[in-house]
Structures are given as C-alpha cells and as structure tokens.
Design a protein around this motif. Structure first.
Motif, mmCIF file in Angstrom:
data_model
loop_
_atom_site.group_PDB
_atom_site.id
_atom_site.type_symbol
_atom_site.label_atom_id
_atom_site.label_comp_id
_atom_site.label_asym_id
_atom_site.label_seq_id
_atom_site.Cartn_x
_atom_site.Cartn_y
_atom_site.Cartn_z
ATOM 1 N N LEU A 197 0.823 -1.211 0.000
ATOM 2 C CA LEU A 197 0.000 0.000 0.000
ATOM 3 C C LEU A 197 0.856 1.259 0.000
ATOM 4 C CD1 LEU A 197 -2.804 -0.905 2.563
ATOM 5 C CD2 LEU A 197 -3.101 -0.441 0.140
ATOM 6 N N CYS B 139 0.887 4.444 -2.464
ATOM 7 C CA CYS B 139 0.100 5.608 -2.064
ATOM 8 C C CYS B 139 0.642 6.189 -0.758
ATOM 9 C CB CYS B 139 -1.371 5.195 -1.900
ATOM 10 S SG CYS B 139 -2.382 6.512 -1.202
ATOM 11 N N ALA C 73 -2.390 11.269 -2.731
ATOM 12 C CA ALA C 73 -2.995 9.934 -2.691
ATOM 13 C C ALA C 73 -2.968 9.358 -4.099
ATOM 14 C CB ALA C 73 -4.429 10.025 -2.191
ATOM 15 N N VAL C 74 -2.808 8.065 -4.197
ATOM 16 C CA VAL C 74 -2.846 7.407 -5.506
ATOM 17 C C VAL C 74 -3.887 6.301 -5.430
ATOM 18 C CG1 VAL C 74 -1.531 6.106 -7.224
ATOM 19 C CG2 VAL C 74 -0.397 7.883 -5.873
ATOM 20 N N CYS D 288 -6.963 -1.355 1.397
ATOM 21 C CA CYS D 288 -6.528 -0.258 2.271
ATOM 22 C C CYS D 288 -7.522 -0.069 3.414
ATOM 23 C CB CYS D 288 -6.414 1.024 1.457
ATOM 24 S SG CYS D 288 -5.924 2.408 2.493
ATOM 25 N N ALA E 215 -9.685 3.080 3.344
ATOM 26 C CA ALA E 215 -10.483 3.364 2.137
ATOM 27 C C ALA E 215 -11.797 4.051 2.449
ATOM 28 C CB ALA E 215 -10.729 2.074 1.364
ATOM 29 N N CYS F 42 -11.316 7.698 2.951
ATOM 30 C CA CYS F 42 -10.406 8.360 2.020
ATOM 31 C C CYS F 42 -11.198 9.135 0.956
ATOM 32 C CB CYS F 42 -9.522 7.303 1.355
ATOM 33 S SG CYS F 42 -8.529 7.970 0.038
ATOM 34 N N ALA G 275 -10.039 10.704 -1.673
ATOM 35 C CA ALA G 275 -9.568 10.413 -3.032
ATOM 36 C C ALA G 275 -10.274 9.178 -3.576
ATOM 37 C CB ALA G 275 -8.056 10.198 -3.026
ATOM 38 N N ASN G 276 -10.408 8.164 -2.717
ATOM 39 C CA ASN G 276 -11.054 6.924 -3.142
ATOM 40 C C ASN G 276 -12.531 7.179 -3.448
ATOM 41 O OD1 ASN G 276 -12.781 4.467 -2.296
ATOM 42 N ND2 ASN G 276 -10.783 3.581 -2.736
HETATM 43 S S1 SF4 Z 1 -7.985 4.223 -0.256
HETATM 44 FE FE1 SF4 Z 1 -7.039 6.291 -0.272
HETATM 45 S S2 SF4 Z 1 -5.387 6.139 1.208
HETATM 46 FE FE2 SF4 Z 1 -5.968 4.051 0.726
HETATM 47 S S3 SF4 Z 1 -4.613 3.435 -0.955
HETATM 48 FE FE3 SF4 Z 1 -6.473 4.236 -1.895
HETATM 49 S S4 SF4 Z 1 -6.048 6.408 -2.273
HETATM 50 FE FE4 SF4 Z 1 -4.511 5.686 -0.810
#
Ligand code: SF4
Length: 366
Positions: free
Chosen positions: A9, A13, A209-210, A218, A221, A224, A226-227
């Motif tokens: 992970l 990210c 964040a990726v 993750c 998640a 998050c 970004a997710n």
């Molecule tokens: S859920 Fe968010 S913090 Fe986790 S790996 Fe994906 S982008 Fe990164």
C-alpha cells in the motif's frame, strides 16, 4: 513507523502509508481494520502454515508427519496437506544452506520497522537470501514484492551483496512452479534502497494519494476522499438525449471503462459495508441498516443413513470428488487429464483474444 507487511500500500500511495503509520486518518472513530484482515480463515491458515514450517526449520519437530494434528494458538490444525507443503518448503530453503534466522526485528532509516518472520539462510559471500512461504491460493510474485524488498535490504545491512527474494507458494498453479525468485544484483541494490527510502519518506508528508487496485486492501479506504471521489466521479449522471452508434473500437473502449467502474464501485461498497457493520457491532446506529444473519441453503440435520431410511434410496446420491480435490491429494495431473474434460457451459465476452487462441491452438513457438 511503516510496516513492511503494508508495503504493497504505502509504496504506491503515500496517504495510505501516513494513515497506517499514524492511525489518525479517521477523524471521528478510531481507524478500523476491515474484518477480513487478521481473523479470516485464510489468514489463520497462513499463520498456521508459517508456524508449522518454523517448527520444522528449528528442529522442534523431527518429521513432517509429526506436525499433523498440531494446533496453532489461533485454533487452526495442521492437516496432512499442510504438513506435506511445509516440508517441501523447508527442503527448498535448506537446499540453499543452513537457516540463519527465522525471526528478528528490522529497521530501515527510522521509517520502516517490522519483524523478519520470513526465513533467511546463512549468507554466501556473494548473496543474501530471504524466503517467504505463501499459503493462499492467489498467486504471489516475487518480483516487485515490496515487503520482501524491505526484508532483503534490511538483511543485506548495506553490504555489497546480491539479494535474492524467494517466494514459495505450493498451492496455486504457476507457470514458474511453486518457487519464484527476484534476483537483485549488488550493483542495483543501492538504487532500489533509495527508491524504497523515498517512498517511505513521502508517507511522512502524505503529499498525495494514488487510487487504484490497491485501494481494495486499504484499511483507510472508507474515509479516504480520493477513493470516494474517484468512485463517485465514475458514476456522474448526464441528461443527454442524442443517440450514438458505437464503432467497434468505441465498444471495446467502453467495455474496458465499464469493467473498471464496476470494480471500483464494488471495492468501495465492500469498504463502506465493512465500516458500517463494524460500527453497528459496536452499538452505533446506521440509519436504515441492521445486521441480519445470512441464511444458506437448507441441509439435513440427520445423517445420510437416516435420510435413506426415511425417504428411500433415491434420496441419497453418490458424489464424485472433483479433479482439483484429487490433484490436491497428490494424484497425477496427467492421469486425471486423461479422464476429464472442461465442458462449455455458456459463452462470455473475453478481452484476451491471444489467450483464447493459445487455449484453442496451443502456444506459438517463438
Ligand atoms: S484508499 Fe485512499 S489512502 Fe488508501 S490506498 Fe487508496 S487512495 Fe490511498
């Protein structure tokens, strides 16, 4: 500190690394680990296989068959198949030399700390070797295995040595066989070490964040942004009335896009569901949701003989074991292939025409 076991992970990210290292990403509740992680059957079985291998490696058990029936502290019992596989792993490790360590703490640059519970053999003058037994069914590669890279670089301790990272995974079929190796020549080790150090350093700042496939595993998640944002932006609604006739290329592109969206949404739903269930189990209210038991198909509560007596001989049928089960018990794949076939049970769209052609006509010789 970052854990090598989470490197899949945080090497990808930085935000994931920051969340996992600090545990502060989740602002209203403590960071939750989805229930799948440590107490699943697969995780307990893997821990038990590691433990059984260690008993053999350390000579605490003399013969593999003495392992059968032993119970790990997590409750999982070693069966014949596991004893057989761990013995094969131990033989593989010992073929490179005497075992040097089965457990030790490693630390890199004050950023990464973990337990080297993989095994290393006594270093040759040229090479440091690290081994890991994987007991799951999903194939694991040695190359670009970031956790193993952490262990290998720590075990090399800055010496001018080649690094060999060995994954031994006895159960799933793999074209390279059960053992895979990532060999890093000594000249390339400093470059990989610097790459790893920078990836770890980026997690300190959590500069970005990726998102991607790795988000599925993750623990952060659910919180998050970004997710969530990536997921939601894939599902934006457009009120548009014009019709459109796809070209073949557009059809293919859209199918690929839809597969990605489907996976993205499904992964996010699993993460959010796990969080909601965990909160309800802790007594919190999630409006409109409760946890109810999932029911399986009906099954008899009496044995087959009783069923036969009650309903007649037609109520009980003899069931063949599957070819895969027989292979797992050691019956030759070639022998089984002589009396098995793979029936066509429907049709599906495939995005890998080359693999299909190889299945039909065999591999082209290069
Ligand atoms: S859920 Fe968010 S913090 Fe986790 S790996 Fe994906 S982008 Fe990164």
């Amino acid at each position: 500190m970052l854990a090598p076991s989470d490197a899949h992970l945080w090497c990808v990210c930085p935000l994931a690394g920051h969340s996992l290292a600090t545990g502060q990403y989740h602002t209203t509740e403590p960071l939750l680990i989805p229930p799948a992680a440590s107490d699943s059957d697969a995780a307990r079985e893997g821990t038990c296989a590691h433990w059984a291998a260690e008993l053999l490696l350390l000579g605490q058990v003399d013969r593999p068959r003495d392992l059968v029936g032993q119970r790990h502290a997590n409750g999982w019992v070693v069966d014949e198949e596991m004893a057989h596989h761990t013995a094969a792993y131990v033989e593989y490790v010992r073929s490179f030399g005497p075992v040097a360590a089965t457990e030790r703490t490693i630390e890199l640059w004050g950023l990464i700390r973990g337990k080297l519970d993989v095994t290393s053999t006594a270093d040759s003058i040229f090479t440091v070797r690290v081994f890991d037994l994987k007991y799951g069914w999903k194939p694991v590669e040695a190359r670009h295995n970031w956790a193993m890279l952490c262990y290998g670089i720590a075990a090399a301790e800055g010496r001018d040595l080649d690094i060999e990272l060995h994954i031994y995974q006895p159960r799933p079929h793999h074209p390279e066989g059960p053992a895979r190796v990532w060999h890093i020549p000594a000249a390339e080790v400093p470059r990989w070490a610097e790459w790893l150090r920078l990836a770890a350093q980026e997690c300190v700042d959590a500069s970005h964040a990726v998102t991607g496939d790795h988000c599925r595993k993750c623990p952060a998640a659910v919180s998050c942004y970004a997710n969530a944002s990536t997921c939601y932006s894939a599902a934006g609604a457009v009120q548009e009335t014009r019709m459109h006739d796809h070209t073949p290329e557009q059809l293919a592109a859209e199918l690929r896009f839809l597969e990605q969206v489907e996976k993205l949404v499904s992964d996010r739903r699993k993460a959010v569901e796990a969080e909601a269930m965990a909160r309800i189990e802790r007594g919190k209210i999630i409006p409109g949701y409760v946890i109810e038991p999932r029911k399986g198909n009906r099954r008899f509560t009496v044995d087959a003989e009783r069923v036969r007596l009650m309903f007649g001989p037609a109520a009980v049928k003899e069931v063949l074991r599957t070819p895969a089960e027989l292979e797992r018990e050691g019956i030759s794949e070639d022998l089984i292939a002589k009396v098995t076939e793979r029936p066509t049970v429907g049709r599906k769209l495939s995005d890998d025409p080359q693999a299909y052609a190889e299945k039909m006509f065999g591999k082209a010789r290069g």
